[in-house]
Write an enzyme that holds these catalytic residues in place. Structure first.
Site, short mmCIF file in Angstrom:
data_model
loop_
_atom_site.label_atom_id
_atom_site.label_comp_id
_atom_site.label_asym_id
_atom_site.label_seq_id
_atom_site.Cartn_x
_atom_site.Cartn_y
_atom_site.Cartn_z
N TYR A 1 -3.39 34.64 97.51
CA TYR A 1 -3.18 35.93 96.87
C TYR A 1 -1.89 36.63 97.23
O TYR A 1 -1.53 37.62 96.61
CB TYR A 1 -4.37 36.86 97.12
CG TYR A 1 -5.25 36.86 95.94
CD1 TYR A 1 -4.83 37.49 94.76
CD2 TYR A 1 -6.43 36.17 95.93
CE1 TYR A 1 -5.61 37.46 93.63
CE2 TYR A 1 -7.22 36.14 94.80
CZ TYR A 1 -6.80 36.79 93.66
OH TYR A 1 -7.57 36.76 92.54
N GLU B 1 -28.62 18.58 108.75
CA GLU B 1 -27.91 18.70 107.48
C GLU B 1 -28.16 20.04 106.80
O GLU B 1 -27.23 20.67 106.32
CB GLU B 1 -28.33 17.56 106.52
CG GLU B 1 -27.70 17.67 105.13
CD GLU B 1 -28.07 16.53 104.20
OE1 GLU B 1 -28.55 15.48 104.69
OE2 GLU B 1 -27.86 16.67 102.99
#
EC number: 5.6.2.2
Lengths: 393, 393
Positions: free
Chosen positions: A136, A222
């Site tokens: 940005y 996980e």
């Protein structure tokens, strides 16, 4: 079964392992010549000086009348190699030249110059920003975040440092709970006192110091559903461990944190993932790195993770009901077959056998499939039995 | 500008606000008759007894020879209404009957019975599971997680409790840092000592007790990039606040946590979101709830959030460079126009005006666009100026 019985095999494994400290071989120790490139974690002072040297080289080139150009290490797959001795992917020595006076590369050169200026400023201020922040600062030039991200990786390779050393971080996703204490930006964090939600793993791993732990192993999970079960049941109170999850695909911050714990504590890491090709891929990212950031693999990867479960052979062994197994899709089977060709699978016969079984049976199962035996089967039966039997590969 | 100057307008706002405690009107206090349904947070004992009563009714119906059927409150849009006095969406009184002896509903009835059995078990054990865990207890019956999730919402409406009361939680996404201390499952959590990464907001908000804080306001941030900037700069040290983010779309746990903080502390909430329709939608989910869980809106919503920034008018006021503004897509403009029709926008003229400006200028900007003035512009200029000027609506 007493806790000490349960922990026996884990303790044996731990004794077999190296003592704490960075025990991994370095690229420079191998007799492979100068053809491979690896990057280092550098402090902000050295990154600043690195950028200054790059620009000094450019300035001299301009003065000599040879123009404004950068020499950039190639990061494409053709310039990558898996080195078995290191158990990770490294970059070979191919480079490309990017000239300002070339319509094909002028944009890249401009972006690169801007990014180096911004990184220099960050290092000077001693602050961190995200890749999005960086994008940005000059949307019109970068156009898409993908372009600034790519160039950021190039700049890291040129400076010879990790992307994190550039003070540009990814957003945080990981959480940790269990038997570890550390200081984070000076604050003392005790992960045994983090309620049921755990502590967010910070994006800046270098802010973590003074790690202390009496854990016997690290449980790498996980998914956050399994993490939540383990956290609510305070699994770490009975089994001395540190529980970590990146909630799916591992992010850089969680990988760095895991590596730091492993190097500081020297304890084994047990992976608990879904029994599908994607679960294995997640383990491989922790262990060997992702192709996209192969230049940074030494700093991001933690080899020697044990595959605790859920393994394809567990489906029979633990009698996971048919209704909780899912048929593998065409795409799953294709991914599984591709994984069979990967070096990190081929070099581990036990892993290869399991994956072969998965592809043969065309069945997959999530960690949550264990819930079919009761919601606490994971923490009260499955994991204790696995740990007591030393049932990892 | 001194800190006390800066905090003046915030303190004034706080004094205008109600005292701490649940100050919101209840549905039952309004003279609307019996046509609306709202659910309550119930403890596990009452949920169990609720399930038992539902099944006693079913058993009596079978004994009378009227068959096995459930009466389920309708959750479709046609049975929803926005109640201005409450500033949230509630369910009207339409119900439907689901019979076991009907090929069209036999599956739903079976799933519903199974889910109620599982929830009863969870309440009995005093543990929490995710929607995914629940799905996996009977994959063959539920087929897709969507089906078990839908029925779960139905069961919550039938029992008259929130989904969280059923001990089924969504995964956690939110993080918190700043001037608040609480106990989480007994552990004392001090969010001023959470390093730079913050504390993960737990999925079980009822485990949070003993909330204490000297904060003047809560800063609710859309994205984790802005959160990271605020955390690294320890914004809360200078401006007494609590900083929260759900990293995008608000999850149930973060919404419950925000509501609990607001009700306990009675301090204003300032929203910092992207200047686009999606940012406003996020604020609206915190304030008015999502249509999908409208039955639960009283327990999930926190009205009266101030829109601090980034507002469409800020783009001119703060001179956000053209290059950091992005053109709105057709879809953005359509979403913006739809929002202009929503009750929560229409009833707030200042919000309506800002949204109108956005749709007229067809320009959007992310919080990160402020980085174009420097990476710390957000924490050192933009927010201090906004707070000092009382520039919220």
């Amino acid at each position: 079964m007493s806790v000490s019985q349960v922990m026996g095999p884990v303790q044996e494994l731990r004794h077999e392992m190296d003592a704490p400290g960075p025990a991994r071989r370095k690229l420079s120790e191998l007799d492979l010549g100068d053809v491979f490139k690896e990057v280092l974690e550098l402090d902000t002072g050295r990154v600043r000086r690195g950028i200054e040297s790059i620009l000094a080289v450019v300035a001299r080139s301009i003065m000599r009348g040879e123009g404004f150009r950068y020499v950039v290490p190639t990061r494409s797959a053709s310039n990558q190699m898996y080195v078995e001795e290191l158990d990770r992917i490294v970059l070979k020595d191919k480079t490309s030249s990017r000239a300002f006076a070339n319509t094909g590369t002028v944009r890249k050169v401009t972006i690169m110059t801007r990014i180096m200026g911004l990184v220099w400023e960050l290092c000077n201020k001693g602050i961190h920003v995200t890749k999005r922040d960086l994008f940005y600062t000059d949307v019109k030039l970068f156009k898409t975040q993908n372009e600034s991200d790519e160039v950021l990786n190039d700049v890291a390779c040129m400076v010879g440092c990790t992307r994190t050393s550039l003070s540009v971080v990814a957003s945080e996703k990981g959480i940790v709970i269990g038997r570890v204490r550390f200081r984070e930006a000076g604050d003392l964090i005790d992960c045994t006192r983090m309620g049921v939600g755990g502590k967010a793993i910070p994006p800046y791993v270098e802010r973590i110091t003074d790690i202390e732990s009496d854990a016997e192993f690290i449980l790498l999970v996980e998914k956050d559903a399994a993490f939540m079960r383990l956290a609510e049941d305070r699994f770490y109170s009975k089994y001395a461990c540190i529980i970590i999850t990146a909630k799916g695909q591992p992010d850089v911050a969680t990988r760095l944190f895991l590596k730091k714990l492993r190097e500081t504590l020297g304890i084994p890491i047990m992976g608990l993932v879904d029994s599908d090709p994607y679960g294995l891929k997640i383990l491989s990212v922790y262990m060997s790195g992702s192709k996209n950031m192969s230049y940074d693999s030494a700093n991001l990867t933690t080899p020697d993770i044990k595959w605790l479960g859920v393994r394809p052979s567990d489906l029979e062994k633990y009698g996971i009901p048919e209704r909780c197994r899912l048929p593998m899709t065409e795409h799953d089977i294709k991914t599984g077959k591709e994984l069979l060709q990967e070096d990190f699978i081929k070099k581990n016969p036990a892993w290869y056998k399991e994956l072969e079984l998965m592809v043969k049976n065309k069945e997959k199962a999530e960690i949550q499939a264990l819930s079919s035996f009761g919601f606490q089967y994971l923490t009260e039966e499955y994991l204790p039995r696995k740990l007591a039997q030393g049932d990892w590969i």
